[in-house]
Write a protein that holds these residues in place. Structure first.
Motif, PDB file in Angstrom:
ATOM      1  N   THR A 195      44.382  40.962  18.307  1.00 59.97           N
ATOM      2  CA  THR A 195      43.789  39.631  18.175  1.00 59.97           C
ATOM      3  C   THR A 195      44.815  38.524  18.421  1.00 59.97           C
ATOM      4  O   THR A 195      44.523  37.526  19.085  1.00 59.97           O
ATOM      5  N   PHE A 199      45.497  34.343  21.035  1.00 58.50           N
ATOM      6  CA  PHE A 199      45.927  32.979  20.730  1.00 58.50           C
ATOM      7  C   PHE A 199      47.164  32.600  21.537  1.00 58.50           C
ATOM      8  O   PHE A 199      47.259  31.487  22.063  1.00 58.50           O
ATOM      9  N   MET A 203      47.286  29.471  24.369  1.00 54.84           N
ATOM     10  CA  MET A 203      48.232  28.362  24.219  1.00 54.84           C
ATOM     11  C   MET A 203      49.196  28.313  25.403  1.00 54.84           C
ATOM     12  O   MET A 203      49.533  27.233  25.906  1.00 54.84           O
ATOM     13  N   ASN A 238      38.760  41.013  23.088  1.00 51.70           N
ATOM     14  CA  ASN A 238      39.447  39.720  23.162  1.00 51.70           C
ATOM     15  C   ASN A 238      39.964  39.412  24.563  1.00 51.70           C
ATOM     16  O   ASN A 238      40.035  38.241  24.953  1.00 51.70           O
ATOM     17  N   SER A 422      41.397  27.985  21.379  1.00 49.50           N
ATOM     18  CA  SER A 422      41.961  29.005  20.483  1.00 49.50           C
ATOM     19  C   SER A 422      41.112  29.162  19.226  1.00 49.50           C
ATOM     20  O   SER A 422      40.900  30.281  18.737  1.00 49.50           O
ATOM     21  N   ASN A 423      40.618  28.045  18.720  1.00 50.72           N
ATOM     22  CA  ASN A 423      39.807  28.115  17.505  1.00 50.72           C
ATOM     23  C   ASN A 423      38.430  28.715  17.752  1.00 50.72           C
ATOM     24  O   ASN A 423      37.802  29.231  16.825  1.00 50.72           O
ATOM     25  N   PHE A 426      39.259  32.189  17.344  1.00 52.04           N
ATOM     26  CA  PHE A 426      39.484  32.420  15.917  1.00 52.04           C
ATOM     27  C   PHE A 426      38.171  32.632  15.177  1.00 52.04           C
ATOM     28  O   PHE A 426      38.032  33.600  14.415  1.00 52.04           O
ATOM     29  N   ILE A 445      47.526  29.486  14.426  1.00 58.50           N
ATOM     30  CA  ILE A 445      46.991  28.416  15.285  1.00 58.50           C
ATOM     31  C   ILE A 445      45.960  27.584  14.530  1.00 58.50           C
ATOM     32  O   ILE A 445      45.898  26.354  14.679  1.00 58.50           O
ATOM     33  N   THR A 449      46.484  23.643  13.713  1.00 57.95           N
ATOM     34  CA  THR A 449      45.478  22.628  14.051  1.00 57.95           C
ATOM     35  C   THR A 449      45.317  21.640  12.892  1.00 57.95           C
ATOM     36  O   THR A 449      45.252  20.417  13.104  1.00 57.95           O
TER      37      THR A 449
END
Length: 466
Positions: A195, A199, A203, A238, A422-423, A426, A445, A449
């Motif tokens: 996972t 992220f 980024m 992912n 990214s969120n 998430f 991340i 944020t």
């Protein structure tokens, strides 16, 4: 008499900032070297002392997001405090495992304190780190450090594939289907790397546009190769999710470059037959689609959509609500279902045979049932802190995404765009992954944020009214 203004040098703050972050990223040594906890605690303590002595409120943005974060943290702190009621209550899972009746069958105050610290460590990240970040460039450097450590985790996987198991990284997963051995890495379990790489990839591609093309090519190849080497089913899911999102949010030229990155990475992987077959096996055992021979382990295979539905709904693990307090305030650290190192169950026959005076009195707390993890962070939040905690979390997440999108859409801010995408990854993983909000790498991340809003991000009213 006017209070003297105390200010610490930037060098001290930078030392503490990177010290804390590196220590959090070295969490794989915690089980081997218990002194790790003490060192982390000392660094965080010095950071909080600086925060209190400086009391520089001008550093912070007092906006909607920061107020919601404070509310969330206060509720989580309350959940931690109510966990103290479990002191000396039955910890049945220990007795089940060893079939013993002794002091270890009961929850100690030490166990409770550790469970509370584990739950608060990353949510409090915003508090003990924000004032140490000098400017937005420092924020970028922290994200780069995160990407670097995830790349190092990829190397730790390949080191074990070449030289054998390295005990300090933890035990490997069970060998479930053909392919590479599923080793744990320097960032945690198989699922953690499967996972975390997502992220780091987002980024790297979306925010750091000035990074040399060749360097990006190498770094992304390392991240993707590590995902396959982890042999985690979450890795394949992912990879697909990140690919779709990046193809949507990248511009035309960047999209072409990203496709080149992907093609190059998979060409490299296909050069090694064992590695490529492991990728095909991983894909087959995730989605049930076989490209070469019979690779699916039919004995344990569950269709992908069923596994997702099980975790999204928590239907195999949730228990019926019995008491009103379960709905309102949850179970505290016990609600994590073992994530914080604490779990209770007095429904087992082991406890029915125990001659321990007053055991029946614990039934008023609902101890006739076990509180499992639902393998779903969102539902687990409900178990931890009840309706209030999960509601505030949802508001916090949606508010951040809304304002990040506005900045990305109206002024083209790359950091807002990268954090926004990214969120999305998430929250998708949060519905199928327990503990993601509290694991240092997986939640980094998300909490960065929040730091971004608390320290640097101005909420532009003109965008809201547009």
């Amino acid at each position: 008499m006017q209070r003297a203004i105390i200010r610490f040098s930037e060098n001290i703050k930078i030392f503490l900032l990177y010290g804390i972050l590196i220590l959090l990223f070295l969490q794989f040594i915690k089980d081997t070297y218990p002194i790790y906890y003490l060192i982390v605690g000392i660094f965080i303590l010095f950071s909080i002392i600086i925060l209190l002595l400086e009391s520089n409120l001008n550093l912070y943005n007092f906006n909607f997001v920061s107020s919601i974060y404070v509310t969330f943290f206060v509720l989580l702190l309350f959940s931690a405090i109510i966990s103290l009621r479990y002191n000396d209550l039955p910890a049945a899972h220990l007795c089940h495992e060893y079939n013993i009746y002794r002091d270890t069958c009961f929850i100690s105050l030490k166990t409770l304190i550790f469970s509370m610290l584990k739950m608060l460590l990353m949510p409090a990240f915003v508090i003990y780190v924000s004032h140490l970040i000098i400017n937005k460039k420092s924020l970028d450097n922290l994200i780069l450090l995160f990407i670097l450590f995830v790349c190092l985790a990829s190397f730790s996987l390949f080191a074990q594939l070449i030289f054998g198991h390295i005990p300090i990284f933890g035990s490997p997963n069970a060998y479930r289907f053909m392919g590479l051995t599923p080793y744990s890495s320097s960032i945690g379990s198989v699922t953690t790397y499967a996972t975390a790489f997502a992220f780091a990839s987002i980024m790297l591609i979306l925010h750091f546009k000035k990074v040399n093309f060749l360097i990006k090519l190498v770094l992304l190849s390392i991240l993707l190769a590590g995902a396959v080497a982890s042999m985690g089913k979450a890795a394949i899911a992912n990879i697909i999710l990140v690919t779709i999102l990046l193809l949507i949010f990248l511009g035309k030229k960047e999209r072409i470059k990203f496709i080149i990155y992907l093609v190059f990475a998979f060409i490299l992987m296909s050069l090694n037959e064992n590695f490529f077959n492991s990728f095909l096996s991983l894909f087959a055992n995730t989605f049930g689609v076989e490209f070469s021979g019979e690779m699916v382990n039919r004995g344990i295979y569950v269709p992908f959509h069923e596994r997702v539905l099980d975790r999204f709904t928590g239907r195999n693990w949730t228990t019926d609500l019995v008491y009103l307090w379960e709905l309102l305030i949850g179970w505290g650290t016990v609600g994590g279902g073992g994530v914080f190192g604490i779990m209770v169950d007095t429904s087992h026959e082991t406890f029915h045979r125990m001659t321990w005076s007053g055991l029946e009195r614990y039934n008023i707390y609902g101890w006739e049932k076990i509180v499992n993890t639902t393998h779903n962070q969102v539902i687990d939040l409900f178990q931890i802190g009840g309706f209030l905690l999960i509601s505030i979390f949802v508001i916090l997440f949606l508010a951040m995404q809304y304002f990040l999108f506005l900045d990305y859409w109206y002024i083209g801010d790359t950091l807002s765009k990268a954090l926004f995408v990214s969120n999305i990854v998430f929250i998708v993983n949060a519905f199928v992954f327990n503990g993601i909000l509290f694991q240092p790498y997986l939640s980094f991340i998300f909490w960065i944020t929040v730091v971004y809003f608390v320290r640097f991000k101005k909420i532009r009213v003109e965008h809201i009214n547009a």
